[in-house]
Design a protein around this motif. Structure first.
Motif, PDB file in Angstrom:
ATOM      1  N   GLY A  20       0.817  -1.210   0.000  1.00 31.45           N
ATOM      2  CA  GLY A  20       0.000   0.000   0.000  1.00 31.45           C
ATOM      3  C   GLY A  20       0.847   1.256   0.000  1.00 31.45           C
ATOM      4  O   GLY A  20       2.070   1.209  -0.081  1.00 31.45           O
ATOM      5  N   GLY A  21       0.179   2.400   0.067  1.00 35.98           N
ATOM      6  CA  GLY A  21       0.882   3.674   0.129  1.00 35.98           C
ATOM      7  C   GLY A  21       1.406   4.131  -1.217  1.00 35.98           C
ATOM      8  O   GLY A  21       1.079   3.564  -2.269  1.00 35.98           O
ATOM      9  N   ASP A  22       2.233   5.169  -1.182  1.00 37.16           N
ATOM     10  CA  ASP A  22       2.770   5.779  -2.400  1.00 37.16           C
ATOM     11  C   ASP A  22       3.926   4.987  -3.008  1.00 37.16           C
ATOM     12  O   ASP A  22       4.338   5.254  -4.131  1.00 37.16           O
ATOM     13  CB  ASP A  22       3.262   7.204  -2.102  1.00 37.16           C
ATOM     14  N   ASN A  23       4.507   4.068  -2.257  1.00 33.63           N
ATOM     15  CA  ASN A  23       5.674   3.330  -2.721  1.00 33.63           C
ATOM     16  C   ASN A  23       5.477   1.832  -2.463  1.00 33.63           C
ATOM     17  O   ASN A  23       6.137   1.256  -1.600  1.00 33.63           O
ATOM     18  CB  ASN A  23       6.924   3.863  -2.002  1.00 33.63           C
ATOM     19  N   PRO A  24       4.549   1.182  -3.204  1.00 31.05           N
ATOM     20  CA  PRO A  24       4.235  -0.227  -2.944  1.00 31.05           C
ATOM     21  C   PRO A  24       5.264  -1.198  -3.534  1.00 31.05           C
ATOM     22  O   PRO A  24       4.949  -2.032  -4.376  1.00 31.05           O
ATOM     23  CB  PRO A  24       2.863  -0.395  -3.603  1.00 31.05           C
ATOM     24  N   PHE A  25       6.495  -1.064  -3.108  1.00 31.18           N
ATOM     25  CA  PHE A  25       7.573  -1.917  -3.593  1.00 31.18           C
ATOM     26  C   PHE A  25       8.301  -2.535  -2.419  1.00 31.18           C
ATOM     27  O   PHE A  25       8.390  -1.944  -1.345  1.00 31.18           O
ATOM     28  CB  PHE A  25       8.572  -1.108  -4.431  1.00 31.18           C
ATOM     29  N   ARG A  26       8.832  -3.727  -2.649  1.00 27.48           N
ATOM     30  CA  ARG A  26       9.649  -4.405  -1.633  1.00 27.48           C
ATOM     31  C   ARG A  26      10.946  -4.869  -2.278  1.00 27.48           C
ATOM     32  O   ARG A  26      11.028  -5.023  -3.506  1.00 27.48           O
ATOM     33  CB  ARG A  26       8.891  -5.578  -1.032  1.00 27.48           C
ATOM     34  N   TRP A  27      11.953  -5.082  -1.441  1.00 25.19           N
ATOM     35  CA  TRP A  27      13.220  -5.601  -1.934  1.00 25.19           C
ATOM     36  C   TRP A  27      13.048  -7.060  -2.318  1.00 25.19           C
ATOM     37  O   TRP A  27      12.342  -7.808  -1.638  1.00 25.19           O
ATOM     38  CB  TRP A  27      14.308  -5.496  -0.866  1.00 25.19           C
ATOM     39  N   GLN A  28      13.688  -7.451  -3.411  1.00 26.05           N
ATOM     40  CA  GLN A  28      13.718  -8.853  -3.798  1.00 26.05           C
ATOM     41  C   GLN A  28      15.076  -9.154  -4.398  1.00 26.05           C
ATOM     42  O   GLN A  28      15.476  -8.536  -5.381  1.00 26.05           O
ATOM     43  CB  GLN A  28      12.624  -9.173  -4.810  1.00 26.05           C
ATOM     44  N   ASP A  29      15.767 -10.088  -3.780  1.00 25.17           N
ATOM     45  CA  ASP A  29      17.057 -10.515  -4.319  1.00 25.17           C
ATOM     46  C   ASP A  29      16.810 -11.443  -5.503  1.00 25.17           C
ATOM     47  O   ASP A  29      15.970 -12.347  -5.441  1.00 25.17           O
ATOM     48  CB  ASP A  29      17.872 -11.254  -3.259  1.00 25.17           C
ATOM     49  N   VAL A  30      17.539 -11.186  -6.595  1.00 24.81           N
ATOM     50  CA  VAL A  30      17.458 -12.010  -7.793  1.00 24.81           C
ATOM     51  C   VAL A  30      18.888 -12.410  -8.138  1.00 24.81           C
ATOM     52  O   VAL A  30      19.770 -11.554  -8.217  1.00 24.81           O
ATOM     53  CB  VAL A  30      16.824 -11.215  -8.966  1.00 24.81           C
TER      54      VAL A  30
END
Length: 173
Positions: A20-30
């Motif tokens: 949610g919110g203005d920045n709906p991103f999470r870290w993901q290691d690839v």
């Protein structure tokens, strides 16, 4: 030519609506393995997001001819730069890139292991990637197009053979 892609972990950001919110991103290691195992991909690397040649020609060229690359059997096209995930995301948004996938090499680990990490202190960039492109099949580099003059603090920014047309010509053979 065929040698293996180095094994590194890329720190990426992915959209996650549950945040949610203005920045709906999470870290993901690839990992390199996640990207390259069992795939037929094109990677092009460049010195930096928002820089003139990268912004005006290199990334837009690959975006414009993405479908032509896919028609040559390419599964995915990646733009790699020694920039963080936030910068790569904003740059793609700025250029309206929707097809090419952005691959942030923020620490330069992949670029260093590829032997392509150069100093660009003469223009205030610190350590960056030399400009190149490559065709990778199942983690094996089949062909690389490395711009001439690979060196630290290069006085110019060669852009002659890592362009999308060179890659398309190679893939047509």
């Amino acid at each position: 030519m065929a040698h293996s892609i180095p094994e590194v972990t890329f720190r990426t950001r992915v959209r996650d609506e549950s945040i949610g919110g203005d920045n709906p991103f999470r870290w993901q290691d690839v990992t390199s393995r996640d990207i390259f195992k069992g795939t037929n991909v094109v990677v092009f690397a460049l010195p930096g997001a928002f820089t003139p040649t990268c912004t005006n020609a290199h990334l837009p060229g690959y975006e414009a001819k993405y479908d032509e690359l896919k028609n040559k059997g390419i599964d995915e096209v990646y733009c790699l730069s020694v920039n963080d995930a936030f910068t790569m995301f904003q740059w793609a948004k700025y250029l309206k890139v929707e097809k090419v996938k952005m691959l942030p090499d923020g620490n330069g680990d992949f670029t260093r292991l590829m032997g392509m990490l150069v100093k660009k202190e003469n223009v205030g960039f610190g350590l960056r990637s030399w400009r190149y492109s490559m065709h990778v099949v199942d983690g094996e580099i089949k062909q690389m197009f490395i711009e001439p003059g690979l060196m630290d603090d290069c006085p110019d920014d060669p852009f002659e053979i890592s362009d999308v047309d060179t890659m398309l010509n190679y893939l047509s053979k």
